[in-house]
Design a protein around this motif. Sequence first.
Motif, mmCIF file in Angstrom:
data_model
loop_
_atom_site.group_PDB
_atom_site.id
_atom_site.type_symbol
_atom_site.label_atom_id
_atom_site.label_comp_id
_atom_site.label_asym_id
_atom_site.label_seq_id
_atom_site.Cartn_x
_atom_site.Cartn_y
_atom_site.Cartn_z
ATOM 1 N N SER A 9 41.855 -22.816 -20.738
ATOM 2 C CA SER A 9 41.744 -21.768 -19.728
ATOM 3 C C SER A 9 42.835 -22.004 -18.696
ATOM 4 O O SER A 9 42.905 -23.078 -18.093
ATOM 5 N N THR A 11 44.829 -20.657 -15.259
ATOM 6 C CA THR A 11 44.776 -19.830 -14.067
ATOM 7 C C THR A 11 46.209 -19.439 -13.714
ATOM 8 O O THR A 11 47.055 -20.301 -13.513
ATOM 9 N N ASP A 13 48.957 -16.215 -11.863
ATOM 10 C CA ASP A 13 49.059 -15.137 -10.885
ATOM 11 C C ASP A 13 48.999 -13.764 -11.533
ATOM 12 O O ASP A 13 48.443 -12.830 -10.965
ATOM 13 N N LEU A 52 42.951 -16.489 -16.570
ATOM 14 C CA LEU A 52 42.162 -16.076 -15.401
ATOM 15 C C LEU A 52 43.097 -15.860 -14.225
ATOM 16 O O LEU A 52 44.003 -16.662 -13.990
ATOM 17 N N ARG A 54 44.411 -16.089 -10.631
ATOM 18 C CA ARG A 54 44.241 -17.028 -9.522
ATOM 19 C C ARG A 54 43.473 -16.315 -8.411
ATOM 20 O O ARG A 54 43.706 -15.145 -8.124
ATOM 21 N N THR A 56 40.199 -15.726 -8.569
ATOM 22 C CA THR A 56 38.985 -15.075 -9.072
ATOM 23 C C THR A 56 37.742 -15.861 -8.669
ATOM 24 O O THR A 56 37.736 -17.087 -8.664
ATOM 25 N N LEU A 59 35.601 -18.780 -10.655
ATOM 26 C CA LEU A 59 35.967 -20.194 -10.588
ATOM 27 C C LEU A 59 35.314 -20.854 -9.381
ATOM 28 O O LEU A 59 35.096 -20.198 -8.356
ATOM 29 N N GLN A 63 38.833 -24.567 -7.142
ATOM 30 C CA GLN A 63 39.772 -24.307 -8.238
ATOM 31 C C GLN A 63 40.435 -22.938 -8.150
ATOM 32 O O GLN A 63 41.402 -22.674 -8.847
ATOM 33 N N ARG A 64 39.947 -22.072 -7.293
ATOM 34 C CA ARG A 64 40.387 -20.673 -7.271
ATOM 35 C C ARG A 64 41.871 -20.478 -7.005
ATOM 36 O O ARG A 64 42.466 -19.549 -7.520
ATOM 37 N N ASP A 65 42.450 -21.292 -6.171
ATOM 38 C CA ASP A 65 43.845 -21.078 -5.799
ATOM 39 C C ASP A 65 44.818 -21.954 -6.576
ATOM 40 O O ASP A 65 46.016 -21.936 -6.306
ATOM 41 N N ARG A 67 47.079 -23.088 -9.831
ATOM 42 C CA ARG A 67 47.813 -22.415 -10.904
ATOM 43 C C ARG A 67 47.921 -23.365 -12.084
ATOM 44 O O ARG A 67 47.879 -24.574 -11.914
#
Length: 128
Positions: A9, A11, A13, A52, A54, A56, A59, A63-65, A67
Amino acid sequence: MQITASTVSLTVDDVTASQRFFTAHLGYVEQAAAEGFASLSRDDAAMDVVLLARGTEVLPADQRDQRASGLILAFTTTGIDTEEKRLRAEGVEITMPLREEPWGERLFQVTDPNGVIVQFVEWVTPTA
């Protein structure tokens, strides 16, 4: 435990840009997609790829930000010369030219539009 499949998976942009790269140049097909998400697979032994967006909210907050960086998605293949020529002919930039290491690893790399490094490897008898 029995592992029945493998998925990475990533992450990124721009999910659409990576999705296009993987489907147009690497033989992946879309299994599912929604805003900020794509699930891709192949019919061979390659691992599935989930993309996914970045930021979202599915997550965990820590972990959201992040890459997809600092990793190399490596595929062991056959016919590496043909693959390198095919990708080059399709306009894909070869970001690490085809080379052979003394231990018998032949490899080259490409990079997708989000900076995901994809490495192709073929094992040969080491040169003396």
